[in-house]
Design an enzyme around this catalytic site. Structure first.
Site, PDB file in Angstrom:
ATOM      1  N   SER A  67      36.305 -14.875 -50.271  1.00  0.00           N
ATOM      2  CA  SER A  67      35.726 -15.353 -49.011  1.00  0.00           C
ATOM      3  C   SER A  67      34.536 -14.479 -48.609  1.00  0.00           C
ATOM      4  O   SER A  67      33.589 -14.352 -49.372  1.00  0.00           O
ATOM      5  CB  SER A  67      36.812 -15.404 -47.927  1.00  0.00           C
ATOM      6  OG  SER A  67      36.389 -16.192 -46.836  1.00  0.00           O
ATOM      7  N   HIS A  75      40.805 -19.838 -51.405  1.00  0.00           N
ATOM      8  CA  HIS A  75      41.689 -19.964 -50.247  1.00  0.00           C
ATOM      9  C   HIS A  75      42.885 -20.839 -50.613  1.00  0.00           C
ATOM     10  O   HIS A  75      42.958 -22.019 -50.246  1.00  0.00           O
ATOM     11  CB  HIS A  75      40.922 -20.560 -49.067  1.00  0.00           C
ATOM     12  CG  HIS A  75      39.810 -19.695 -48.574  1.00  0.00           C
ATOM     13  ND1 HIS A  75      38.593 -19.604 -49.219  1.00  0.00           N
ATOM     14  CD2 HIS A  75      39.728 -18.869 -47.501  1.00  0.00           C
ATOM     15  CE1 HIS A  75      37.806 -18.773 -48.556  1.00  0.00           C
ATOM     16  NE2 HIS A  75      38.469 -18.311 -47.510  1.00  0.00           N
ATOM     17  N   GLU A 116      33.606 -21.552 -54.552  1.00  0.00           N
ATOM     18  CA  GLU A 116      34.773 -22.024 -53.809  1.00  0.00           C
ATOM     19  C   GLU A 116      34.413 -22.018 -52.325  1.00  0.00           C
ATOM     20  O   GLU A 116      33.420 -21.424 -51.927  1.00  0.00           O
ATOM     21  CB  GLU A 116      35.993 -21.128 -54.076  1.00  0.00           C
ATOM     22  CG  GLU A 116      35.853 -19.694 -53.598  1.00  0.00           C
ATOM     23  CD  GLU A 116      36.246 -19.483 -52.148  1.00  0.00           C
ATOM     24  OE1 GLU A 116      37.111 -20.234 -51.636  1.00  0.00           O
ATOM     25  OE2 GLU A 116      35.692 -18.567 -51.518  1.00  0.00           O
TER      26      GLU A 116
END
Length: 212
Positions: free
Chosen positions: A20, A188, A119
Site C-alpha cells: 500500500s 490488500h 495492485e
C-alpha cells in the site's frame, strides 16, 4: 521521502516489508539505493490481527530462499494469463495510486526492461482507468517487459457494474507487447503473498520465478 538519508540506508541495509503506502518507500529505496525490498504483509494488521499460515509461509519463503524460486499463489488460486509470452527483468511496482503520485519525482522506479506489478484497493474502475492512462502517457508501460496484476480489492464500477476491474485490464492491456498475468494474491487481501521487489523475475505463460 526527501528527508531520508539514502547513503546511510545503503550502508546499513535492512529488510523493508510492506504494501500500500509503503510502495513509496519501496520505490525510493530501489531508485536511490538499488536496494531490494519485499512487497508483503505488514506487522499490523496482517500478521498480528489477521494471521494466516499461507501469508506467513510465503513471507518466510521469500526471505529465506536462494537461487531460482517459483512463486506459488497463496491459497492455490489460479493465475489468469491476459497475454502469453516470456519476459525477464527486475520486479518493480506496488500500489497503483501511489505509483501514479510518484510520476515526475526522483523516486519513481525505472521500468525499462522491468516486470511491473500493480495492485490497489477501493478505487472506482474509472479512477483505475485514469491512472493507467497516466502511466501509459508517461511511457511506463512501453518500457516494461511484463505486467503482473495483484488484488484490486473493492474496486467497483457503480455506474456500469458489468464492466469491472477485470474487464478494464483485459481491454487496457490487450495490445501490450509482453506477457500480462493477473490474479496474484498480493496486496490488500488475506492471505497476502510476498513479492521480492528489485529481484530478477521471469514471467512465462502464467508461471512466475524469481532469482533470490
Amino acid at each position: 521521502m526527501p528527508l531520508l538519508d539514502y547513503g546511510l540506508i545503503a550502508a546499513h541495509p535492512k529488510p523493508v516489508i510492506g504494501y500500500s503506502d509503503i510502495t513509496a518507500l519501496h520505490a525510493a529505496l530501489w531508485r536511490q539505493c538499488g536496494l531490494p525490498s519485499w512487497h508483503g504483509p505488514m506487522a499490523w494488521p496482517d500478521l498480528a490481527e489477521q494471521p494466516h499460515r499461507e501469508t506467513e509461509a510465503c513471507l518466510l519463503t521469500m526471505l529465506a530462499a536462494s537461487g531460482r524460486t517459483v512463486f506459488h499463489n497463496p491459497g492455490g488460486r489460479a493465475l489468469t494469463v491476459l497475454r502469453p509470452g516470456n519476459a525477464f527483468g527486475p520486479l518493480v511496482g506496488g500500489n497503483l495510486t501511489v505509483l501514479a503520485s510518484l510520476l515526475g519525482t526522483p523516486w519513481f522506479p525505472e521500468t525499462a526492461g522491468a516486470v511491473l506489478f500493480l495492485e490497489d484497493v477501493r478505487e472506482p474502475v474509472p479512477s483505475l482507468e485514469r491512472m493507467l492512462f497516466q502511466l501509459k502517457s508517461a511511457g511506463v508501460f512501453e518500457k516494461a517487459s511484463a505486467i503482473l496484476l495483484g488484488r484490486f480489492a473493492d474496486c467497483e464500477n457503480r455506474r456500469y457494474p458489468a464492466y469491472g476491474a477485470d474487464a478494464l485490464f483485459r481491454d487496457f492491456f490487450r495490445a501490450f507487447h509482453g506477457p500480462v498475468t493477473a490474479g496474484l494474491q498480493c496486496g490488500h487481501c488475506c492471505p497476502n503473498g510476498t513479492l521480492p521487489l528489485g529481484r530478477q523475475c521471469q514471467v512465462r505463460d502464467g508461471e512466475i520465478w524469481f532469482i533470490l
